[in-house]
Enzyme design. Sequence first.
Site, PDB file in Angstrom:
ATOM      1  N   GLU A   1      13.386 -35.063 -44.481  1.00  0.00           N
ATOM      2  CA  GLU A   1      13.158 -35.382 -45.890  1.00  0.00           C
ATOM      3  C   GLU A   1      14.502 -35.574 -46.581  1.00  0.00           C
ATOM      4  O   GLU A   1      15.111 -34.580 -47.038  1.00  0.00           O
ATOM      5  CB  GLU A   1      12.408 -34.239 -46.584  1.00  0.00           C
ATOM      6  CG  GLU A   1      11.025 -33.992 -46.065  1.00  0.00           C
ATOM      7  CD  GLU A   1      10.149 -33.296 -47.117  1.00  0.00           C
ATOM      8  OE1 GLU A   1       9.067 -33.803 -47.399  1.00  0.00           O
ATOM      9  OE2 GLU A   1      10.571 -32.259 -47.664  1.00  0.00           O
TER      10      GLU A   1
ATOM     11  N   SER B   1       8.693 -39.524 -51.159  1.00  0.00           N
ATOM     12  CA  SER B   1       8.054 -40.636 -51.886  1.00  0.00           C
ATOM     13  C   SER B   1       7.113 -41.466 -51.011  1.00  0.00           C
ATOM     14  O   SER B   1       7.094 -42.700 -51.091  1.00  0.00           O
ATOM     15  CB  SER B   1       9.114 -41.526 -52.534  1.00  0.00           C
ATOM     16  OG  SER B   1       9.833 -40.787 -53.489  1.00  0.00           O
TER      17      SER B   1
ATOM     18  N   LYS C   1       3.401 -27.936 -53.267  1.00  0.00           N
ATOM     19  CA  LYS C   1       4.481 -27.248 -53.998  1.00  0.00           C
ATOM     20  C   LYS C   1       3.851 -26.284 -55.031  1.00  0.00           C
ATOM     21  O   LYS C   1       2.821 -25.698 -54.727  1.00  0.00           O
ATOM     22  CB  LYS C   1       5.428 -28.273 -54.623  1.00  0.00           C
ATOM     23  CG  LYS C   1       5.927 -29.288 -53.577  1.00  0.00           C
ATOM     24  CD  LYS C   1       7.005 -30.199 -54.051  1.00  0.00           C
ATOM     25  CE  LYS C   1       7.429 -31.130 -52.939  1.00  0.00           C
ATOM     26  NZ  LYS C   1       8.524 -32.024 -53.297  1.00  0.00           N
TER      27      LYS C   1
ATOM     28  N   GLY D   1      10.464 -37.208 -54.579  1.00  0.00           N
ATOM     29  CA  GLY D   1      10.083 -37.375 -55.986  1.00  0.00           C
ATOM     30  C   GLY D   1      10.779 -38.560 -56.638  1.00  0.00           C
ATOM     31  O   GLY D   1      10.958 -38.588 -57.854  1.00  0.00           O
TER      32      GLY D   1
ATOM     33  N   GLU E   1      13.970 -27.868 -51.438  1.00  0.00           N
ATOM     34  CA  GLU E   1      13.836 -27.172 -52.729  1.00  0.00           C
ATOM     35  C   GLU E   1      14.143 -25.684 -52.565  1.00  0.00           C
ATOM     36  O   GLU E   1      14.705 -25.057 -53.462  1.00  0.00           O
ATOM     37  CB  GLU E   1      12.433 -27.423 -53.314  1.00  0.00           C
ATOM     38  CG  GLU E   1      12.350 -28.838 -53.878  1.00  0.00           C
ATOM     39  CD  GLU E   1      10.970 -29.471 -53.857  1.00  0.00           C
ATOM     40  OE1 GLU E   1       9.974 -28.759 -53.667  1.00  0.00           O
ATOM     41  OE2 GLU E   1      10.906 -30.715 -54.017  1.00  0.00           O
TER      42      GLU E   1
ATOM     43  N   ASN F   1       2.021 -31.324 -49.057  1.00  0.00           N
ATOM     44  CA  ASN F   1       2.685 -30.154 -49.630  1.00  0.00           C
ATOM     45  C   ASN F   1       2.476 -30.158 -51.150  1.00  0.00           C
ATOM     46  O   ASN F   1       3.043 -30.986 -51.841  1.00  0.00           O
ATOM     47  CB  ASN F   1       4.187 -30.217 -49.286  1.00  0.00           C
ATOM     48  CG  ASN F   1       4.990 -29.097 -49.923  1.00  0.00           C
ATOM     49  OD1 ASN F   1       4.432 -28.153 -50.485  1.00  0.00           O
ATOM     50  ND2 ASN F   1       6.303 -29.206 -49.851  1.00  0.00           N
TER      51      ASN F   1
ATOM     52  N   HIS G   1      12.488 -26.095 -46.675  1.00  0.00           N
ATOM     53  CA  HIS G   1      12.347 -27.254 -47.563  1.00  0.00           C
ATOM     54  C   HIS G   1      13.598 -27.325 -48.443  1.00  0.00           C
ATOM     55  O   HIS G   1      14.136 -26.286 -48.846  1.00  0.00           O
ATOM     56  CB  HIS G   1      11.083 -27.106 -48.423  1.00  0.00           C
ATOM     57  CG  HIS G   1      10.734 -28.371 -49.141  1.00  0.00           C
ATOM     58  ND1 HIS G   1      11.417 -28.795 -50.245  1.00  0.00           N
ATOM     59  CD2 HIS G   1       9.799 -29.329 -48.884  1.00  0.00           C
ATOM     60  CE1 HIS G   1      10.913 -29.961 -50.653  1.00  0.00           C
ATOM     61  NE2 HIS G   1       9.927 -30.305 -49.834  1.00  0.00           N
TER      62      HIS G   1
HETATM   63  P1  13P Z   1       7.265 -36.443 -52.714  1.00  0.00           P
HETATM   64  O1  13P Z   1       6.254 -37.063 -51.773  1.00  0.00           O
HETATM   65  O2  13P Z   1       6.704 -36.092 -54.037  1.00  0.00           O
HETATM   66  O3  13P Z   1       8.510 -37.272 -52.778  1.00  0.00           O
HETATM   67  O4  13P Z   1       7.693 -35.030 -52.069  1.00  0.00           O
HETATM   68  C1  13P Z   1       8.090 -34.991 -50.740  1.00  0.00           C
HETATM   69  C2  13P Z   1       8.222 -33.587 -50.335  1.00  0.00           C
HETATM   70  O5  13P Z   1       9.137 -32.897 -50.768  1.00  0.00           O
HETATM   71  C3  13P Z   1       7.197 -33.029 -49.426  1.00  0.00           C
HETATM   72  O6  13P Z   1       7.571 -31.800 -48.915  1.00  0.00           O
END
Ligand code: 13P
Length: 251
Positions: free
Chosen positions: A170, A214, A15, A176, A102, A13, A100
């Site tokens: 997640e 992560s 983003k 992150g 976010e 992903n 997601h």
């Molecule tokens: P990271 O791998 O950067 O922690 O992000 C995970 C994520 O949100 C994938 O959708």
Amino acid sequence: MSNELIKPIIAGNWKMNGLESSIDELVKLIDLSSEIIECDVIIIPPYTLLDRFNSLLRKDKSILKLGAQDCHYMRSGSYTGSISAEMVKDLGVQYVVLGHSERRIQYHETSELVAKKATIAHCSNLKTIICVGESLADRNSGRHEEAIQHQLTDSLPKGFTNLNTIIAYEPIWAIGANNSASVVEISQMHRFISSLLLKYSKENHTLPIIYGGSVTQYNAKDIINIEFVNGLLVGGASLKADSFFGIINSI
Ligand code: 13P
């Protein structure tokens, strides 16, 4: 992994990252290695790169599959700035990420909205990757299972099956961050989600459940070997061809 029939799924992903110059190296690297890759690799770039990826993948007969990061809950209409499921399907997309954390946090998307989007995505023959994950506060107060159960119950659309839906677990606190959730935490939550899905599924089977938060080339192998983990949803480490390929290769 619990279900040996499911090929591991490795999804990247991107983003809100990536320009045209980011694409070629990744596609080349993966295609050169297509004979040794034994997993489904899905790349989920921003909308702006879907068309470019699609033409590259078609030309090179790539094994890579394409996903979008979201879609609207209506088929079409007066929704300025929005993108429909049918539109991304039209660009050669096979998967769409929904719910997601976010989007749930930054755009106040509810689980009910996620279920609506999933319904319209399935109508457009897209496979959905529905994300669930608890906050740090939920985890610290021991309410993580309850939080996931609520999200899952309300986000799943009526017609979900193990052919049209993937669940991504997640935990928000692991996204992150410097560290992923631990093997014990992932194992416990994937087992829990799997048992819920078994209860909710009409066909009495669970869905693929992938882990995100992560993931790197250094921990990918340990995570994919956990029971009930059917793949990985990678954020930051999917942005560079060598680290994303490192993850695929470690599996
Ligand atoms: P990271 O791998 O950067 O922690 O992000 C995970 C994520 O949100 C994938 O959708």
